[in-house]
Design a protein around this motif. Structure first.
Motif, PDB file in Angstrom:
ATOM      1  N   ALA A  58      -8.538   2.139   2.024  1.00 40.74           N
ATOM      2  CA  ALA A  58      -8.889   1.106   1.052  1.00 40.74           C
ATOM      3  C   ALA A  58      -9.631  -0.047   1.720  1.00 40.74           C
ATOM      4  O   ALA A  58     -10.608  -0.578   1.174  1.00 40.74           O
ATOM      5  N   GLY A  91      -0.933   2.389  -4.716  1.00 44.16           N
ATOM      6  CA  GLY A  91      -1.270   3.805  -4.772  1.00 44.16           C
ATOM      7  C   GLY A  91      -2.375   4.225  -3.824  1.00 44.16           C
ATOM      8  O   GLY A  91      -2.829   5.373  -3.894  1.00 44.16           O
ATOM      9  N   VAL A  92      -2.825   3.313  -2.934  1.00 47.41           N
ATOM     10  CA  VAL A  92      -3.926   3.659  -2.031  1.00 47.41           C
ATOM     11  C   VAL A  92      -3.470   3.538  -0.580  1.00 47.41           C
ATOM     12  O   VAL A  92      -2.554   2.777  -0.253  1.00 47.41           O
ATOM     13  N   GLU A  93      -4.121   4.327   0.280  1.00 45.06           N
ATOM     14  CA  GLU A  93      -3.828   4.253   1.716  1.00 45.06           C
ATOM     15  C   GLU A  93      -4.536   3.021   2.279  1.00 45.06           C
ATOM     16  O   GLU A  93      -5.719   2.793   2.010  1.00 45.06           O
ATOM     17  N   ALA A 107       0.854  -1.193   0.000  1.00 46.37           N
ATOM     18  CA  ALA A 107       0.000   0.000   0.000  1.00 46.37           C
ATOM     19  C   ALA A 107       0.883   1.234   0.000  1.00 46.37           C
ATOM     20  O   ALA A 107       2.114   1.154   0.139  1.00 46.37           O
ATOM     21  N   ALA A 108       0.276   2.393  -0.153  1.00 53.85           N
ATOM     22  CA  ALA A 108       1.038   3.637  -0.183  1.00 53.85           C
ATOM     23  C   ALA A 108       1.712   3.881   1.163  1.00 53.85           C
ATOM     24  O   ALA A 108       1.143   3.603   2.223  1.00 53.85           O
ATOM     25  N   TRP A 160      -2.520  -1.683  -8.226  1.00 56.67           N
ATOM     26  CA  TRP A 160      -3.561  -0.791  -7.709  1.00 56.67           C
ATOM     27  C   TRP A 160      -3.310  -0.416  -6.245  1.00 56.67           C
ATOM     28  O   TRP A 160      -3.355   0.761  -5.880  1.00 56.67           O
ATOM     29  N   SER A 161      -3.022  -1.430  -5.413  1.00 56.13           N
ATOM     30  CA  SER A 161      -2.932  -1.190  -3.972  1.00 56.13           C
ATOM     31  C   SER A 161      -1.758  -0.285  -3.606  1.00 56.13           C
ATOM     32  O   SER A 161      -1.816   0.436  -2.605  1.00 56.13           O
ATOM     33  N   MET A 213     -11.423  -1.135  -7.494  1.00 59.42           N
ATOM     34  CA  MET A 213     -10.192  -0.873  -8.242  1.00 59.42           C
ATOM     35  C   MET A 213     -10.439  -0.002  -9.483  1.00 59.42           C
ATOM     36  O   MET A 213      -9.486   0.393 -10.156  1.00 59.42           O
ATOM     37  N   LYS A 214     -11.735   0.227  -9.790  1.00 56.89           N
ATOM     38  CA  LYS A 214     -12.123   0.946 -11.003  1.00 56.89           C
ATOM     39  C   LYS A 214     -11.641   0.216 -12.254  1.00 56.89           C
ATOM     40  O   LYS A 214     -11.192   0.837 -13.237  1.00 56.89           O
ATOM     41  N   GLN A 259     -13.219   0.917   2.364  1.00 52.90           N
ATOM     42  CA  GLN A 259     -13.985   0.925   1.125  1.00 52.90           C
ATOM     43  C   GLN A 259     -14.295  -0.504   0.674  1.00 52.90           C
ATOM     44  O   GLN A 259     -15.419  -0.815   0.251  1.00 52.90           O
TER      45      GLN A 259
END
Length: 397
Positions: free
Chosen positions: A301, A295-297, A237-238, A292-293, A261-262, A304
């Motif tokens: 995440a 770039g996310v906190e 993760a970020a 993907w992960s 993840m869009k 969500q």
């Protein structure tokens, strides 16, 4: 009334597995008297830098709630004094190598002579009998002997050492065995010697894979992968050393993950159409999820993903666990006072009872010999002259 109130344990255990057992029972209300000596301190009572703090961190974890008395078991008078405590107790617990208690004159037969219905617990690496009973062992060895190490790790790496979790698992099994023995004694009036072998506890945790091996199947280390779920694992993760754990159990969770993840296109990708297909392409999936992960906190995440129906959570650090409002509210993490009065976080008993009994940690780590007035005076009825004489002779030392 606490569930085990009225049960007294003479605790000869050292290090971690045995002490964790008696620690759990103390939180359920048992009165646990730790028998120790300045002549030979429990190795974990000695200060050692671990978990980001100086001091006996491991000892603090497993000694809270206990009473402490000093007895020099190298002296015959010390053994006699220990037997007086056992005679006033329901349980005697020890975690030495097989034969040590017998040589001290504190074996099961010796203790039955002072209390016929005593329940004795012996925790050792390989049990009290058998060709390997003399083997010494610590937590990493339990997992190695029992097969957990061989099954833990990545396919292209070595077996992974399993440490404290093994000690604690042994302690929990020993606590269950002790409560069963006490229940049996209440029904029959008979005591018993409970023999817990740490390597057997480890082996009991891999029963499905032992059956697979017995049937001719092959076992292998698979890292964080799962035989029936994909994606499944811990993903970057970020931020520095931040990680997100997630498990996709079915098609609905997979579709939900794609939405978070869009990447709705992945939900209709034939490579990932069902669980079997996702497992066949797990490496590709892991790469996509990791991209993907990264770039996310992690905490955001996870929240969500949980809202969308995907099992996920950040891989928390110990400070995050200690500060968690949920664990604090449930009493799973509590504050206890150290001998100098400062407060520290401690792990409470991991269960709740609907009747509202006051279970958990009621006091912090005992000072060496802190409770001798109560144990020697009130429980044993020892007079001041006798006690001073035993102290002068270094029996109480």
């Amino acid at each position: 009334m606490r569930p085990l109130q009225g049960i007294r344990i003479a605790d000869f255990t050292v290090h971690n597995a045995g002490p964790f057992c008696t620690h759990l029972l103390s939180q359920l209300g048992a009165e646990v008297i730790k028998i120790e000596s300045a002549m030979r301190l429990d190795a974990f009572r000695k200060p050692h830098p671990v978990y980001g703090r100086e001091g006996p961190a491991t000892f603090d974890q497993v000694a809270s709630n206990k009473l402490s008395v000093r007895i020099n078991l190298k002296k015959a008078e010390g053994v006699a004094l220990a037997k007086r405590i056992v005679a006033a107790s329901d349980v005697a617990a020890e975690s030495f190598r097989p034969g040590v208690m017998d040589r001290l004159g504190l074996g099961y037969a010796d203790l039955c002579a002072v209390r016929e219905d005593i329940v004795m617990l012996s925790v050792s690496s390989s049990g009290q009998s058998g060709p390997d009973s003399h083997f010494a062992g610590y937590a990493p060895l339990f997992g190695a002997w029992g097969g957990l190490g061989e099954l833990t790790g990545y396919a292209d790496g070595p077996p992974v050492e399993i440490r404290h979790v093994m000690d604690h698992t042994v302690g929990m099994n020993a606590a269950v065995a002790l409560m069963a023995a006490l229940h049996r004694r209440r029904a029959s009036g008979q005591g018993v010697h409970v023999d817990v072998a740490a390597r057997e506890v480890a082996a009991s945790l891999v029963g499905d894979l032992l059956l697979l091996a017995a049937a001719g199947g092959a076992t292998a280390r698979i890292g964080n992968a799962h035989p029936r779920m994909a994606p499944h694992g811990v993903y970057p993760a970020a931020g520095e050393d931040r990680w997100l754990a997630l498990a996709v159990e079915d098609d609905a969770a997979w579709t939900a993950l794609c939405g978070v993840m869009k990447r709705p296109d992945l939900a209709s990708d034939p490579r990932f159409a069902d669980g079997a297909s996702r497992i066949r392409h797990r490496e590709t999936l892991d790469s996509m999820v990791s991209h993907w992960s990264a770039g996310v906190e992690a905490n955001a995440a996870a929240e969500q993903l949980q809202h969308a129906g995907v099992a996920a959570h950040a891989s928390w650090t110990t400070p995050e666990i200690a500060a968690d409002a949920h664990l604090r509210q449930r009493g799973a993490i509590v504050s206890v006072a150290e001998p100098d009065g400062t407060l520290r976080a401690a792990v409470g008993v991991p269960l709740r009872l609907s009747k509202g009994e006051d279970i958990g940690i009621l006091r912090g780590t005992p000072r060496l010999g802190e409770h001798e007035d109560y144990v020697y005076g009130e429980i044993l009825g020892m007079g001041r002259a006798e006690r001073l004489a035993l102290e002068a002779a270094e029996v109480i030392h």
